[in-house]
Design a protein around this motif. Structure first.
Motif, PDB file in Angstrom:
ATOM      1  N   PRO A 457       0.824  -1.216   0.000  1.00 21.92           N
ATOM      2  CA  PRO A 457       0.000   0.000   0.000  1.00 21.92           C
ATOM      3  C   PRO A 457       0.853   1.259   0.000  1.00 21.92           C
ATOM      4  O   PRO A 457       0.445   2.297  -0.512  1.00 21.92           O
ATOM      5  CB  PRO A 457      -0.827  -0.144   1.271  1.00 21.92           C
ATOM      6  N   VAL A 458       2.030   1.201   0.583  1.00 20.16           N
ATOM      7  CA  VAL A 458       2.977   2.337   0.586  1.00 20.16           C
ATOM      8  C   VAL A 458       4.209   1.865  -0.160  1.00 20.16           C
ATOM      9  O   VAL A 458       5.015   1.109   0.384  1.00 20.16           O
ATOM     10  CB  VAL A 458       3.333   2.768   2.022  1.00 20.16           C
ATOM     11  N   PRO A 459       4.395   2.312  -1.394  1.00 12.51           N
ATOM     12  CA  PRO A 459       5.498   1.782  -2.197  1.00 12.51           C
ATOM     13  C   PRO A 459       6.862   2.069  -1.586  1.00 12.51           C
ATOM     14  O   PRO A 459       7.751   1.212  -1.636  1.00 12.51           O
ATOM     15  CB  PRO A 459       5.338   2.486  -3.546  1.00 12.51           C
ATOM     16  N   ALA A 460       7.041   3.250  -1.051  1.00 12.16           N
ATOM     17  CA  ALA A 460       8.359   3.621  -0.524  1.00 12.16           C
ATOM     18  C   ALA A 460       8.362   3.423   0.984  1.00 12.16           C
ATOM     19  O   ALA A 460       7.535   3.972   1.701  1.00 12.16           O
ATOM     20  CB  ALA A 460       8.694   5.056  -0.875  1.00 12.16           C
ATOM     21  N   THR A 461       9.309   2.667   1.450  1.00 13.24           N
ATOM     22  CA  THR A 461       9.457   2.396   2.873  1.00 13.24           C
ATOM     23  C   THR A 461      10.844   2.832   3.313  1.00 13.24           C
ATOM     24  O   THR A 461      11.850   2.509   2.655  1.00 13.24           O
ATOM     25  CB  THR A 461       9.276   0.900   3.169  1.00 13.24           C
ATOM     26  N   TYR A 462      10.873   3.575   4.408  1.00 14.72           N
ATOM     27  CA  TYR A 462      12.149   4.079   4.914  1.00 14.72           C
ATOM     28  C   TYR A 462      12.558   3.271   6.147  1.00 14.72           C
ATOM     29  O   TYR A 462      11.736   2.670   6.845  1.00 14.72           O
ATOM     30  CB  TYR A 462      12.039   5.562   5.248  1.00 14.72           C
ATOM     31  N   ARG A 463      13.868   3.331   6.385  1.00 16.26           N
ATOM     32  CA  ARG A 463      14.416   2.606   7.529  1.00 16.26           C
ATOM     33  C   ARG A 463      13.773   3.107   8.813  1.00 16.26           C
ATOM     34  O   ARG A 463      13.625   4.309   9.021  1.00 16.26           O
ATOM     35  CB  ARG A 463      15.925   2.808   7.594  1.00 16.26           C
ATOM     36  N   GLY A 464      13.399   2.078   9.622  1.00 11.25           N
ATOM     37  CA  GLY A 464      12.768   2.414  10.880  1.00 11.25           C
ATOM     38  C   GLY A 464      11.263   2.477  10.796  1.00 11.25           C
ATOM     39  O   GLY A 464      10.580   2.457  11.831  1.00 11.25           O
ATOM     40  N   ASP A 465      10.705   2.572   9.596  1.00  8.66           N
ATOM     41  CA  ASP A 465       9.256   2.597   9.430  1.00  8.66           C
ATOM     42  C   ASP A 465       8.687   1.179   9.536  1.00  8.66           C
ATOM     43  O   ASP A 465       9.414   0.189   9.607  1.00  8.66           O
ATOM     44  CB  ASP A 465       8.872   3.191   8.077  1.00  8.66           C
ATOM     45  N   THR A 466       7.370   1.059   9.479  1.00  8.76           N
ATOM     46  CA  THR A 466       6.664  -0.231   9.437  1.00  8.76           C
ATOM     47  C   THR A 466       6.267  -0.510   7.997  1.00  8.76           C
ATOM     48  O   THR A 466       5.530   0.272   7.388  1.00  8.76           O
ATOM     49  CB  THR A 466       5.428  -0.212  10.330  1.00  8.76           C
ATOM     50  N   ALA A 467       6.811  -1.602   7.472  1.00  6.05           N
ATOM     51  CA  ALA A 467       6.482  -2.000   6.098  1.00  6.05           C
ATOM     52  C   ALA A 467       5.229  -2.865   6.126  1.00  6.05           C
ATOM     53  O   ALA A 467       5.127  -3.809   6.909  1.00  6.05           O
ATOM     54  CB  ALA A 467       7.644  -2.758   5.478  1.00  6.05           C
ATOM     55  N   GLU A 468       4.275  -2.552   5.270  1.00 10.47           N
ATOM     56  CA  GLU A 468       3.028  -3.297   5.180  1.00 10.47           C
ATOM     57  C   GLU A 468       2.953  -4.019   3.836  1.00 10.47           C
ATOM     58  O   GLU A 468       3.224  -3.437   2.794  1.00 10.47           O
ATOM     59  CB  GLU A 468       1.825  -2.377   5.334  1.00 10.47           C
ATOM     60  N   LEU A 469       2.573  -5.330   3.924  1.00  5.29           N
ATOM     61  CA  LEU A 469       2.383  -6.136   2.725  1.00  5.29           C
ATOM     62  C   LEU A 469       0.979  -6.719   2.797  1.00  5.29           C
ATOM     63  O   LEU A 469       0.585  -7.297   3.818  1.00  5.29           O
ATOM     64  CB  LEU A 469       3.410  -7.269   2.629  1.00  5.29           C
ATOM     65  N   LEU A 470       0.251  -6.581   1.694  1.00  9.30           N
ATOM     66  CA  LEU A 470      -1.122  -7.063   1.636  1.00  9.30           C
ATOM     67  C   LEU A 470      -1.225  -8.232   0.657  1.00  9.30           C
ATOM     68  O   LEU A 470      -0.545  -8.256  -0.381  1.00  9.30           O
ATOM     69  CB  LEU A 470      -2.069  -5.952   1.220  1.00  9.30           C
ATOM     70  N   CYS A 471      -2.102  -9.198   1.004  1.00 10.12           N
ATOM     71  CA  CYS A 471      -2.348 -10.381   0.156  1.00 10.12           C
ATOM     72  C   CYS A 471      -3.840 -10.467  -0.085  1.00 10.12           C
ATOM     73  O   CYS A 471      -4.611 -10.775   0.839  1.00 10.12           O
ATOM     74  CB  CYS A 471      -1.821 -11.639   0.849  1.00 10.12           C
ATOM     75  N   ASN A 472      -4.246 -10.172  -1.317  1.00  9.95           N
ATOM     76  CA  ASN A 472      -5.658 -10.252  -1.693  1.00  9.95           C
ATOM     77  C   ASN A 472      -5.955 -11.618  -2.309  1.00  9.95           C
ATOM     78  O   ASN A 472      -5.233 -12.079  -3.195  1.00  9.95           O
ATOM     79  CB  ASN A 472      -6.011  -9.153  -2.701  1.00  9.95           C
ATOM     80  N   ILE A 473      -7.024 -12.263  -1.831  1.00  3.65           N
ATOM     81  CA  ILE A 473      -7.401 -13.610  -2.280  1.00  3.65           C
ATOM     82  C   ILE A 473      -8.798 -13.554  -2.870  1.00  3.65           C
ATOM     83  O   ILE A 473      -9.714 -12.995  -2.267  1.00  3.65           O
ATOM     84  CB  ILE A 473      -7.373 -14.615  -1.103  1.00  3.65           C
ATOM     85  N   SER A 474      -8.957 -14.169  -4.052  1.00  4.14           N
ATOM     86  CA  SER A 474     -10.286 -14.317  -4.656  1.00  4.14           C
ATOM     87  C   SER A 474     -10.555 -15.802  -4.858  1.00  4.14           C
ATOM     88  O   SER A 474      -9.689 -16.541  -5.334  1.00  4.14           O
ATOM     89  CB  SER A 474     -10.365 -13.564  -5.989  1.00  4.14           C
ATOM     90  N   VAL A 475     -11.757 -16.246  -4.464  1.00  2.00           N
ATOM     91  CA  VAL A 475     -12.104 -17.667  -4.509  1.00  2.00           C
ATOM     92  C   VAL A 475     -13.386 -17.844  -5.299  1.00  2.00           C
ATOM     93  O   VAL A 475     -14.353 -17.108  -5.102  1.00  2.00           O
ATOM     94  CB  VAL A 475     -12.283 -18.227  -3.087  1.00  2.00           C
ATOM     95  N   GLU A 476     -13.386 -18.852  -6.169  1.00  2.00           N
ATOM     96  CA  GLU A 476     -14.596 -19.238  -6.896  1.00  2.00           C
ATOM     97  C   GLU A 476     -14.884 -20.697  -6.579  1.00  2.00           C
ATOM     98  O   GLU A 476     -14.166 -21.600  -7.014  1.00  2.00           O
ATOM     99  CB  GLU A 476     -14.408 -19.036  -8.399  1.00  2.00           C
ATOM    100  N   SER A 477     -15.922 -20.952  -5.804  1.00  7.67           N
ATOM    101  CA  SER A 477     -16.278 -22.312  -5.431  1.00  7.67           C
ATOM    102  C   SER A 477     -17.708 -22.330  -4.914  1.00  7.67           C
ATOM    103  O   SER A 477     -18.185 -21.359  -4.325  1.00  7.67           O
ATOM    104  CB  SER A 477     -15.337 -22.850  -4.355  1.00  7.67           C
ATOM    105  N   THR A 478     -18.380 -23.453  -5.115  1.00  9.43           N
ATOM    106  CA  THR A 478     -19.750 -23.602  -4.612  1.00  9.43           C
ATOM    107  C   THR A 478     -19.777 -24.171  -3.202  1.00  9.43           C
ATOM    108  O   THR A 478     -20.844 -24.322  -2.614  1.00  9.43           O
ATOM    109  CB  THR A 478     -20.532 -24.542  -5.543  1.00  9.43           C
ATOM    110  N   GLN A 479     -18.602 -24.512  -2.668  1.00  6.46           N
ATOM    111  CA  GLN A 479     -18.537 -25.075  -1.335  1.00  6.46           C
ATOM    112  C   GLN A 479     -17.662 -24.202  -0.451  1.00  6.46           C
ATOM    113  O   GLN A 479     -16.877 -23.384  -0.942  1.00  6.46           O
ATOM    114  CB  GLN A 479     -17.994 -26.509  -1.381  1.00  6.46           C
ATOM    115  N   ALA A 480     -17.825 -24.356   0.841  1.00  4.71           N
ATOM    116  CA  ALA A 480     -17.048 -23.558   1.783  1.00  4.71           C
ATOM    117  C   ALA A 480     -15.579 -23.929   1.686  1.00  4.71           C
ATOM    118  O   ALA A 480     -15.232 -25.112   1.703  1.00  4.71           O
ATOM    119  CB  ALA A 480     -17.560 -23.775   3.199  1.00  4.71           C
ATOM    120  N   VAL A 481     -14.743 -22.885   1.570  1.00  6.34           N
ATOM    121  CA  VAL A 481     -13.305 -23.088   1.434  1.00  6.34           C
ATOM    122  C   VAL A 481     -12.603 -22.356   2.569  1.00  6.34           C
ATOM    123  O   VAL A 481     -12.899 -21.186   2.841  1.00  6.34           O
ATOM    124  CB  VAL A 481     -12.795 -22.599   0.065  1.00  6.34           C
TER     125      VAL A 481
END
Length: 619
Positions: A457-481
Motif C-alpha cells: 500500500p505504501v510503495p516507498a518504505t524508509y528505515r525504521g518505518d513499518t512496512a506493510e504487505l497485503l495479500c488479496n485472495i479471490s475464490v470461486e467455489s460452490t462449497q465452503a473453502v
C-alpha cells in the motif's frame, strides 16, 4: 547253537595245527608272525553281506603278503574248504568257485599286509569257522600263520510294515499298493510304520523316516532322511529338516512296543514325495563295535503338497466406480483359497491405491486389527472415516468403505491378500500373496479456483518505518473453502541463488505463527478484509530487504470432519527496500564539517596564544 562246540576240534581263534614252541622256550618268541581276525562269534543275518578283515604283523619278507581263506562247516569240522586266495585264482573249491567268479565271494586287499573277505549275500551253509591263512615268507617258522573266527548265520526275523491293509513286509521293499495323500501347504502330515524283530540274539533297532522324489528310484543316494531314532535311542533329523525339528515342527515318537509315528506340523511344498520307513537291526560284536546286520524298507505314502500360492485368488468389484465428492465409496474384495478352508492359514488383506507400490488405504491383519494408511489419518487431513471389515468366514470377502470420498480418492485400487501359516512357536510365516486386478474410481468434484495478488500500500518504505504487505485472495467455489496463508521472503546472499524462507503463516483455523526476521525485529499478522491478509514488519532495516510473496492453500471440510487439500497457489513477488531518510544523508557531512571547524579553531587559537606569550616574555 554251535558256539563253543568242541567237536569241531578247534578253539575260537586258535591255529588249526595247535601251539608251536621254539628252542624249548615255554612261550612265544618275540617278533613272531601273528595273524589277526576280529574276535567271535560273529552273528549275521541270512541274505545280507559281511566283511571280515584279516591282517598279519611281525613278518619277514616283502610287504605284499598273500592270504588264503578257508571255511570249516559244523557238519564237517575237520574238513577245510578253500574259499578264495589273493595269489591263486584256481584256489576256490567247487562249492565256492561259481560264487567267486560271479563276485559274490571275494577278497579285497586293504594294504600290503591286510585284506578283507567279502560275501555279498550270506547263505545258511556259510555258517562255520573261517580261517585266514598267510603263506610264509619268513626265514624260519615263528608264531602263527593263521587265525580263526566263528560266524553264525541267523534267519531274517526283521519285520516292517506300513499301516495299510496288506501283509507285513518280508522282502526288501513294499508291495505295489501305496497310500495317496494330498495336502495343502501348512497342513499336518502324520505317518507311521510298524517294526519288530524276533531275533534270538540281543539286538537294537533303528527307525528312519525318509522321502524321495516322486517316481525316483529308491536308494541311499536318492532317499533323504527326514527324522529317525538311532540304535542308541537318540533322535536326529536329516539335512534340511533339522531346522524344522529344532523349531518343534517335526517329531518322531514310539507308540507301544512296535509302532513309530512321524509328524510334520506344517508341510511345505518341498516336502512332497514318496515317504518310506527304513528299519535297521544292529548287533554288538565281541570287540564292542555295533554292526548293521539287517535293514528293511517300507513305502508309506505318496504325498503331494499343493501350495497356497497356487490356490489363492483375489478379485475386486465393482470393476469401475463413479461418484461425487462427499459420497460414500464402497469396494469389495473376494478371496478364494484352499478347499475346504484351511484352519491353519491366516490371511491379511489390504487395499492400495495407485500403480506399482500403491499407497496404503487400509489393512486388516491376521488378528483382525484394522490399520488406516498414514495419508488418511494425520494432522493435515484429520482422521477420515475409513473402515475395512470381513463379511464372510475365511478366506472370505472384505469390504472397504470411505464415508466421505474426496477428489483425491480418485485412482486405481487394488486388493492385496497375504496368506500366512502359523508355526508351532506361534510365529507367522508368509507363504503366498496375490493382488487383484485394478479397479477404477472416478470422482466428480466441484472445482476450487483461487487467485492471489500481493502488493504494497505504501510503495516507498524508509528505515525504521513499518512496512506493510497485503495479500488479496479471490475464490470461486460452490462449497465452503478455508484458507491457509503463509508469507515468504527470497534473499540473495552473495552470488548464491535466492533462498526462500517462510516469515509468518496463518493456519486454516486462523492460528497465526510468526517466524524470525533477518533483522530480528517484530512483525504482526492480521486480516483487514474478508479475503485480505496483512503482514507488517515493524522497524524495517536494510537486512529485511528482499522479495516477498504470499502462498495460499485452500482446504475443504467434508461431513466426516476430514480435510481435503483443494490446491495451493503462489502470488506475485513484491520488493521491500528500506530507503534512507534525507536527514540520514546530511548527518554524516554535518558531523564532518563540525569536526573540521573545531579543529581549525583550536589550531588558530593555539597559534595566537603562543605569539602573545612570547611577546610578554620579551618585555
Amino acid at each position: 547253537m554251535f558256539l563253543g562246540d568242541t567237536s569241531w576240534g578247534v578253539e575260537d581263534g586258535a591255529p588249526w595245527w595247535g601251539a608251536v614252541h621254539w628252542g624249548g622256550v615255554g612261550g612265544w618268541l618275540c617278533g613272531a608272525r601273528e595273524v589277526h581276525l576280529p574276535p567271535g562269534p560273529l552273528f549275521r543275518v541270512e541274505g545280507t553281506a559281511i566283511s571280515i578283515p584279516c591282517s598279519v604283523s611281525e613278518y619277514e619278507g616283502p610287504t605284499l603278503q598273500h592270504f588264503e581263506w578257508f571255511l570249516y562247516r559244523p557238519t564237517a569240522p575237520e574238513i577245510s574248504i578253500g574259499m578264495v586266495s589273493t595269489r591263486d585264482p584256481t584256489f576256490p573249491y567247487a562249492v565256492f568257485s561259481p560264487r567267486v567268479k560271479s563276485g559274490e565271494v571275494s577278497v579285497q586287499r586293504l594294504r600290503g599286509d591286510a585284506v578283507e573277505l567279502r560275501v555279498a549275500r550270506l547263505r545258511a551253509e556259510d555258517a562255520g569257522v573261517y580261517e585266514c591263512y598267510t603263506p610264509t615268507t619268513d626265514s624260519t617258522y615263528h608264531g602263527n600263520y593263521s587265525s580263526k573266527v566263528v560266524l553264525k548265520v541267523i534267519p531274517d526275523m526283521l519285520w516292517v510294515s506300513a499301516p495299510t491293509p496288506r501283509p507285513p513286509l518280508l522282502g526288501r521293499m513294499a508291495g505295489t499298493s501305496l497310500l495317496q495323500l494330498s495336502l495343502s501347504e501348512g497342513q499336518e502330515l502324520q505317518l507311521s510304520c510298524t517294526a519288530q524283530s524276533q531275533t534270538q540274539q540281543h539286538t537294537h533297532l533303528s527307525v528312519s523316516f525318509g522321502v524321495s522324489a516322486p517316481d525316483a528310484p529308491v536308494g541311499r543316494q536318492t532317499l533323504q532322511e527326514v527324522v529317525g531314532v538311532r540304535r542308541d535311542f537318540a533322535v536326529e533329523a536329516g539335512g534340511r529338516f533339522a531346522e524344522q525339528y529344532r523349531a518343534g515342527e517335526l517329531s518322531v515318537t514310539k507308540a507301544g512296543s512296535e509302532q513309530y509315528k512321524m509328524a510334520i506340523g506344517r508341510v511345505r511344498t518341498g516336502d512332497a514325495g514318496t515317504y518310506h520307513c527304513t528299519v535297521g537291526e544292529w548287533i554288538q560284536d565281541p570287540d564292542g563295535i555295533w554292526q548293521l546286520i539287517a535293514e528293511k524298507r517300507a513305502a508309506l505314502a505318496q504325498v503331494t503338497v499343493q501350495s497356497i500360492a497356487s490356490q489363492l485368488v483375489v478379485s475386486a468389484s465393482p470393476p469401475e466406480v463413479r461418484l461425487s465428492a462427499g459420497d460414500a465409496l464402497e469396494l469389495l474384495c473376494n478371496l478364494s483359497g484352499p478347499v475346504p478352508p484351511a484352519p491353519h492359514v491366516a490371511y491379511a488383506v489390504s487395499w492400495e491405491v495407485g500403480e506399482g507400490d500403491g499407497l496404503l488405504v487400509a489393512q486388516l491383519d491376521t488378528d483382525g486389527v484394522a490399520i488406516i494408511g498414514e495419508s488418511y489419518a494425520n494432522s493435515q487431513v484429520g482422521r477420515r472415516q475409513v473402515s475395512l471389515q470381513k463379511l464372510t468366514p475365511a478366506p472370505g470377502s472384505y469390504q472397504l468403505r470411505i464415508e466421505s470420498a474426496q477428489p483425491g480418492d480418485a485412482g486405481t485400487y487394488h486388493c492385496v491378500a497375504r496368506a500366512y501359516v502359523r508355526s508351532s512357536d506361534a510365529q507367522l510365516r508368509e507363504v503366498a500373496s496375490s493382488r487383484s486386478q485394478g479397479l477404477k474410481v472416478h470422482m466428480k468434484s466441484e472445482a476450487v479456483v483461487v487467485e492471489v495478488y500481493a502488493w504494497l500500500p505504501v510503495p516507498a518504505t524508509y528505515r525504521g518505518d513499518t512496512a506493510e504487505l497485503l495479500c488479496n485472495i479471490s475464490v470461486e467455489s460452490t462449497q465452503a473453502v478455508h484458507m491457509a496463508v503463509s508469507w515468504w521472503v527470497e534473499m540473495t546472499v552473495g552470488e548464491e541463488e535466492p533462498q526462500g524462507r517462510m516469515v509468518a503463516s496463518v493456519s486454516r483455523e486462523g492460528v497465526a505463527e510468526l517466524g524470525r526476521r533477518a533483522s530480528g525485529g517484530d512483525m504482526s499478522l492480521d486480516k483487514v478484509g474478508p479475503q485480505c491478509h496483512r503482514l507488517r514488519l515493524h522497524g524495517v532495516q536494510p537486512s529485511d530487504e528482499g522479495r516477498y510473496h504470499c502462498a495460499v492453500t485452500s482446504w475443504v471440510r467434508y461431513p466426516d470432519r476430514s480435510w481435503y487439500n483443494a490446491g495451493a497457489v503462489k502470488s506475485n513477488s513484491v520488493a521491500v527496500y528500506p530507503y534512507a531518510r534525507a536527514m540520514d544523508t546530511l548527518f554524516i557531512p554535518l558531523i564532518v564539517g563540525i569536526a573540521s571547524a573545531l579543529f581549525t579553531g583550536i589550531a588558530i587559537l593555539a597559534t595566537i596564544t603562543c605569539c602573545f606569550m612570547r611577546r610578554l616574555h620579551k618585555r
